[in-house]
Design an enzyme around this catalytic site. Structure first.
Site, PDB file in Angstrom:
ATOM      1  N   THR A 111       0.760  -1.226   0.391  1.00 31.67           N
ATOM      2  CA  THR A 111       0.125   0.010   0.222  1.00 31.67           C
ATOM      3  C   THR A 111       0.542   1.818  -0.072  1.00 31.67           C
ATOM      4  O   THR A 111       0.726   2.348  -0.989  1.00 31.67           O
ATOM      5  CB  THR A 111      -0.796   0.360   1.218  1.00 31.67           C
ATOM      6  N   THR A 112       1.900   1.767   0.902  1.00 28.13           N
ATOM      7  CA  THR A 112       2.683   2.261   1.288  1.00 28.13           C
ATOM      8  C   THR A 112       3.505   2.679   0.053  1.00 28.13           C
ATOM      9  O   THR A 112       3.500   4.355  -0.398  1.00 28.13           O
ATOM     10  CB  THR A 112       3.512   2.435   2.161  1.00 28.13           C
ATOM     11  N   TRP A 113       3.668   1.830  -0.440  1.00 25.66           N
ATOM     12  CA  TRP A 113       4.722   2.066  -1.945  1.00 25.66           C
ATOM     13  C   TRP A 113       3.542   3.223  -3.087  1.00 25.66           C
ATOM     14  O   TRP A 113       4.393   3.166  -3.748  1.00 25.66           O
ATOM     15  CB  TRP A 113       5.109   0.706  -2.480  1.00 25.66           C
ATOM     16  N   LYS A 194      -6.124   5.885   1.383  1.00 23.76           N
ATOM     17  CA  LYS A 194      -5.795   4.786   1.086  1.00 23.76           C
ATOM     18  C   LYS A 194      -6.838   4.161   2.039  1.00 23.76           C
ATOM     19  O   LYS A 194      -7.419   4.645   2.882  1.00 23.76           O
ATOM     20  CB  LYS A 194      -4.115   4.708   1.797  1.00 23.76           C
ATOM     21  N   HIS A 196      -8.102  -0.311   3.520  1.00 20.20           N
ATOM     22  CA  HIS A 196      -7.962  -1.861   3.861  1.00 20.20           C
ATOM     23  C   HIS A 196      -8.899  -2.477   3.771  1.00 20.20           C
ATOM     24  O   HIS A 196      -8.551  -3.756   3.532  1.00 20.20           O
ATOM     25  CB  HIS A 196      -6.540  -2.372   5.138  1.00 20.20           C
ATOM     26  N   SER A 225       5.391 -10.163   6.343  1.00 16.92           N
ATOM     27  CA  SER A 225       5.540  -8.804   7.147  1.00 16.92           C
ATOM     28  C   SER A 225       4.287  -8.564   8.131  1.00 16.92           C
ATOM     29  O   SER A 225       5.080  -7.682   8.707  1.00 16.92           O
ATOM     30  CB  SER A 225       5.149  -8.096   5.387  1.00 16.92           C
ATOM     31  N   TYR A 280       2.402  -7.017  -6.640  1.00 22.50           N
ATOM     32  CA  TYR A 280       3.858  -6.545  -5.992  1.00 22.50           C
ATOM     33  C   TYR A 280       5.022  -6.811  -6.847  1.00 22.50           C
ATOM     34  O   TYR A 280       5.703  -6.027  -6.707  1.00 22.50           O
ATOM     35  CB  TYR A 280       4.066  -6.932  -4.958  1.00 22.50           C
TER      36      TYR A 280
END
Ligand code: PPS
Length: 383
Positions: A111-113, A194, A196, A225, A280
């Site tokens: 997500t952050t990427w 963002k 989830h 992770s 990813y």
């Protein structure tokens, strides 16, 4: 007559008792109605229902770390903090803007990427926007975050960087009424949000209104992770052992719910013009190719040169060097391991963490779950 008069007190008494019984019955009926109403109201605007987990269940699943417990969203059985229903209904009614982009993932899938990539492409294509130096999570709101402020470890206060931003951006408002959601309300367009939450927890027409970038990751790496992230929560790690966490993922018994329905809901919509589905692993293998596709999807029309610069700017090492989002007061420092958010940023780390027996089970679980789809996850299997 005399006999009647003699019996009158008794008759009155009976009548009084009778009316009391009627009153009690009526009260019971009302109570039943109220209970029914409460039960009925345990329904979300999305149509899902929910129930609270019992004390024993919370303990058994390492989830007794929220002031308001944990709920199971039905019919699927997704686990969320107890305050989630409030925010899910708020989100359902949220006023989205036509230029909104939601970066959506199951937790720990990149997500952050992706958030940094999308935000940079839209707001910082020349890499000279001073806002780019701000902490990512406060310039790109996580609209699924408010429920997490119920964590006991926070002692009723969101982390300082969120509060500071909230007080600046939303003067006179109360963070308790939804910190991230209110920040999102005042955020500058185009918003990069963002989330989830499952796609099915939003209104059915959500994809006709906004753009969604969905990132999926090999569940084997995702769970490693996840384990390290939740293990770092001090002093309430929401995981016990790595092995338990891996098993719970397969049983759909981890916080945030079940992996496959999350991915499949987005996969089914991948041909919708407003949904962009990314792995990813593909980003790791060839980021330029993925940036070109995003450039088209977002309509950003950035040159190859700019995309190259963005690839570099959002690489694991660059993002890690710009700053760790984990705060010292929340995350373990004394457990000797180097606990960081930007942990490894690699594919295939699962090979270092699964017992052969669990690897086999996990492969079986993956095969079983993709059997009825055209999701090709051969690369995720051990063989
Ligand atoms: S969260 O908390 O759910 O929002 O976490 P999320 O951002 O989805 O996932 C965290 C993992 O993504 C890795 N990461 C990256 N990988 C490659 N490149 C970049 N730029 C990058 N940024 C974050 C991060 O390291 C976590 O994976 P692990 O395997 O733990 O390293």
């Amino acid at each position: 007559m005399r006999a009647f008069v003699r019996c009158l007190p008794f008759t009155l008494c009976l009548r009084e008792a009778g009316s009391r019984v009627v009153k009690i019955l009526k009260a019971l009926q009302t109570l039943k109605g109220t209970i029914k109403l409460i039960e009925m109201s345990k329904q979300l605007l999305s149509g899902h229902t929910y129930e609270e987990l019992k004390e024993e269940e919370l303990k058994a699943l390492d989830l007794d770390h929220f002031d308001h417990g944990v709920v199971r969203i039905q019919p699927e059985g997704w686990l969320y903090p107890g305050t989630a229903p409030i925010y899910l209904d708020r989100l359902y009614n949220m006023e989205f803007r036509s230029d909104d982009v939601i970066v959506k993932t199951f937790p720990k899938c990149g997500t952050t990427w992706m958030q940094e990539i999308v935000w940079t492409m839209l707001h910082n294509p020349n890499l000279d926007n001073p806002k780019g130096d701000e902490f990512l999570w406060i310039r790109s709101e996580d609209i699924s975050l408010d429920m997490m402020f119920d964590l006991k470890l926070l002692k009723g206060q969101p982390p300082n960087y969120y509060l500071k931003k909230f007080n600046e951006a939303c003067p006179g408002k109360k963070w308790e009424e939804g910190l991230s959601l209110q920040l999102a309300e005042v955020a500058k367009s185009p918003r990069v949000l963002k989330s989830h939450f499952y796609l099915s927890l939003y209104p059915d027409d959500i994809l006709d209104r906004i753009k969604v970038v969905y990132v999926a990751r090999n569940p084997k790496d995702m769970i490693i992770s996840y384990f390290y992230f939740f293990e770092a929560l001090k002093p309430f790690p929401m995981v016990s052992t790595m092995e338990d966490t891996q098993k719970r993922l397969m049983d759909g018994q981890i916080l945030y719910g079940q992996y496959w329905p999350h991915v499949k809901q987005a996969w089914q919509k991948r041909h919708h013009p407003n949904l962009h589905f990314v792995f990813y692993e593909d980003m790791k293998a060839d980021i330029m190719s993925e940036l070109r596709k995003l450039n088209e999807f977002l309509g950003t029309q950035l040159s190859e040169e700019k995309l190259e610069a963005i690839a570099q700017y959002t690489s694991f090492s660059s993002m890690k060097a710009r700053g760790e989002p984990l705060q010292d007061d929340i995350f373990h420092k004394e457990n000797k391991r180097d606990v960081t958010f930007f942990r490894k940023g690699k594919t295939g780390d699962w090979k270092n963490h699964f017992t052969p027996e669990l690897q086999k089970k996990m492969d079986h679980w993956i095969k079983e779950n993709i059997a009825d789809t055209d999701l090709n996850l051969k690369w995720a299997l051990a063989e």
